[in-house]
Design an enzyme around this catalytic site. Structure first.
Site, PDB file in Angstrom:
ATOM      1  N   GLY A   1       0.792  -1.236   0.000  1.00 24.43           N
ATOM      2  CA  GLY A   1       0.000   0.000   0.000  1.00 24.43           C
ATOM      3  C   GLY A   1       0.823   1.284   0.000  1.00 24.43           C
ATOM      4  O   GLY A   1       0.348   2.320   0.452  1.00 24.43           O
ATOM      5  N   SER A   2       2.053   1.218  -0.530  1.00 20.24           N
ATOM      6  CA  SER A   2       2.846   2.458  -0.534  1.00 20.24           C
ATOM      7  C   SER A   2       2.235   3.500  -1.475  1.00 20.24           C
ATOM      8  O   SER A   2       2.328   4.704  -1.226  1.00 20.24           O
ATOM      9  CB  SER A   2       4.305   2.183  -0.884  1.00 20.24           C
ATOM     10  OG  SER A   2       4.444   1.865  -2.240  1.00 20.24           O
ATOM     11  N   ASN A   3       1.582   3.049  -2.536  1.00 19.37           N
ATOM     12  CA  ASN A   3       0.899   4.012  -3.411  1.00 19.37           C
ATOM     13  C   ASN A   3      -0.292   4.651  -2.698  1.00 19.37           C
ATOM     14  O   ASN A   3      -0.559   5.841  -2.867  1.00 19.37           O
ATOM     15  CB  ASN A   3       0.424   3.336  -4.704  1.00 19.37           C
ATOM     16  CG  ASN A   3       1.503   3.365  -5.761  1.00 19.37           C
ATOM     17  OD1 ASN A   3       1.809   4.427  -6.299  1.00 19.37           O
ATOM     18  ND2 ASN A   3       2.093   2.215  -6.035  1.00 19.37           N
TER      19      ASN A   3
ATOM     20  N   LEU B   1      -4.223  -7.027  -6.715  1.00 16.78           N
ATOM     21  CA  LEU B   1      -3.764  -8.141  -7.552  1.00 16.78           C
ATOM     22  C   LEU B   1      -4.887  -9.045  -8.042  1.00 16.78           C
ATOM     23  O   LEU B   1      -4.641 -10.124  -8.563  1.00 16.78           O
ATOM     24  CB  LEU B   1      -2.712  -8.957  -6.790  1.00 16.78           C
ATOM     25  CG  LEU B   1      -1.401  -8.201  -6.551  1.00 16.78           C
ATOM     26  CD1 LEU B   1      -0.422  -9.052  -5.759  1.00 16.78           C
ATOM     27  CD2 LEU B   1      -0.762  -7.748  -7.864  1.00 16.78           C
ATOM     28  N   LYS B   2      -6.127  -8.593  -7.875  1.00 14.46           N
ATOM     29  CA  LYS B   2      -7.260  -9.398  -8.323  1.00 14.46           C
ATOM     30  C   LYS B   2      -7.811  -8.744  -9.585  1.00 14.46           C
ATOM     31  O   LYS B   2      -7.822  -7.512  -9.689  1.00 14.46           O
ATOM     32  CB  LYS B   2      -8.302  -9.364  -7.198  1.00 14.46           C
ATOM     33  CG  LYS B   2      -9.501 -10.225  -7.382  1.00 14.46           C
ATOM     34  CD  LYS B   2     -10.319 -10.204  -6.079  1.00 14.46           C
ATOM     35  CE  LYS B   2     -11.563 -11.039  -6.187  1.00 14.46           C
ATOM     36  NZ  LYS B   2     -12.518 -10.540  -7.177  1.00 14.46           N
TER      37      LYS B   2
ATOM     38  N   ASN C   1      -5.952   2.525 -12.673  1.00 12.16           N
ATOM     39  CA  ASN C   1      -4.925   1.604 -12.189  1.00 12.16           C
ATOM     40  C   ASN C   1      -3.544   2.181 -12.474  1.00 12.16           C
ATOM     41  O   ASN C   1      -3.371   2.953 -13.419  1.00 12.16           O
ATOM     42  CB  ASN C   1      -5.064   0.243 -12.885  1.00 12.16           C
ATOM     43  CG  ASN C   1      -4.081  -0.780 -12.335  1.00 12.16           C
ATOM     44  OD1 ASN C   1      -3.848  -0.850 -11.122  1.00 12.16           O
ATOM     45  ND2 ASN C   1      -3.492  -1.584 -13.209  1.00 12.16           N
TER      46      ASN C   1
ATOM     47  N   HIS D   1       0.431   0.909 -13.161  1.00 14.97           N
ATOM     48  CA  HIS D   1       1.145  -0.308 -13.551  1.00 14.97           C
ATOM     49  C   HIS D   1       2.634   0.030 -13.729  1.00 14.97           C
ATOM     50  O   HIS D   1       2.966   1.014 -14.393  1.00 14.97           O
ATOM     51  CB  HIS D   1       0.552  -0.815 -14.870  1.00 14.97           C
ATOM     52  CG  HIS D   1       1.111  -2.129 -15.298  1.00 14.97           C
ATOM     53  ND1 HIS D   1       0.634  -3.337 -14.820  1.00 14.97           N
ATOM     54  CD2 HIS D   1       2.116  -2.433 -16.153  1.00 14.97           C
ATOM     55  CE1 HIS D   1       1.326  -4.322 -15.371  1.00 14.97           C
ATOM     56  NE2 HIS D   1       2.231  -3.805 -16.171  1.00 14.97           N
TER      57      HIS D   1
ATOM     58  N   ASP E   1      -5.056  -4.843 -18.212  1.00 11.66           N
ATOM     59  CA  ASP E   1      -4.117  -3.770 -18.590  1.00 11.66           C
ATOM     60  C   ASP E   1      -4.368  -3.244 -20.008  1.00 11.66           C
ATOM     61  O   ASP E   1      -3.425  -2.836 -20.708  1.00 11.66           O
ATOM     62  CB  ASP E   1      -2.650  -4.249 -18.497  1.00 11.66           C
ATOM     63  CG  ASP E   1      -2.260  -4.700 -17.096  1.00 11.66           C
ATOM     64  OD1 ASP E   1      -2.866  -4.199 -16.128  1.00 11.66           O
ATOM     65  OD2 ASP E   1      -1.366  -5.544 -16.975  1.00 11.66           O
TER      66      ASP E   1
END
Ligand code: GRF
Length: 191
Positions: A12-14, A77-78, A94, A96, A137
């Protein structure tokens, strides 16, 4: 001000960078699909309601209860189900850690990406922020920023530099995009 949900699976650093920077919209809830995600601790410390939810039906119900306008994926990651995508069309973002379409799609996430970049001796990698559609993506790219690979880089040193760029970029793009969408919607409702 729009109401945001942050979805995460790990450190969760973002998410933390969104809390620490000048985000112009409110994070009203944080959801993890993994109960031991450290991101949940960050939510607790910040006084943000947080839940562990694995099923997308329950997730949609929660998003409705919290009147969430936008979903921010931050290391989630889901794969988001088609139902959630349909309910939040053009309202899921998102981040990436590669220059999509390089190293994107099923199987390319986290360290696997940085390892592949080093393995292939690429000179350049980077960050992509994109909308989420039914594919993996494949949604519209909102922004990309390059990160150059140094000859002495390891996957982990590269990951650190890419992550730094992620942290400084995500909140700005969320502000820009959500502000733009909100303006468009206000204009539409004024006509
Ligand atoms: C980041 O590299 C992000 O781009 C990717 O997963 C990682 C999550 O890191 N989607 P963190 O959980 O935000 O620290």
């Amino acid at each position: 001000m729009a109401r945001l949900a942050v979805l995460l699976s790990g450190s969760g650093s973002n998410f933390q960078a969104l809390l620490d920077n000048d985000l112009q919209h409110e994070i009203v809830v944080c959801v993890s699909n993994r109960k031991n995600a450290y991101g949940l601790e960050r939510a607790k410390k910040a006084g943000i309601d947080n839940y562990v939810i694995k099923e997308d039906d329950a997730l949609l119900q929660l998003l409705k209860e919290y009147k969430v306008d936008y979903i921010i994926l931050a290391g989630y990651l889901k794969i988001v189900s088609d139902e959630v995508v349909a309910a939040y069309r053009e309202k899921i973002l998102n981040i990436h850690p590669s220059l999509i379409p390089s190293y994107s799609g099923l199987g390319y996430y986290g360290m696997k990406i940085h390892e592949a970049v080093i393995e292939n001796k690429d000179e350049m990698t980077g960050v992509t922020i994109h909308l989420v559609n039914e594919g993996v993506d494949t949604g519209c790219v909102l922004t990309q920023e390059r990160v150059y690979v140094n000859p002495e880089d390891t996957p982990s040193s590269l990951a650190d530099r890419v992550l730094e760029v992620e942290h400084s970029l995500y909140y700005q793009i969320i502000n820009q995009y959500v502000n733009f969408k909100e303006e468009m919607e206000n204009e539409d409702s004024a006509h």
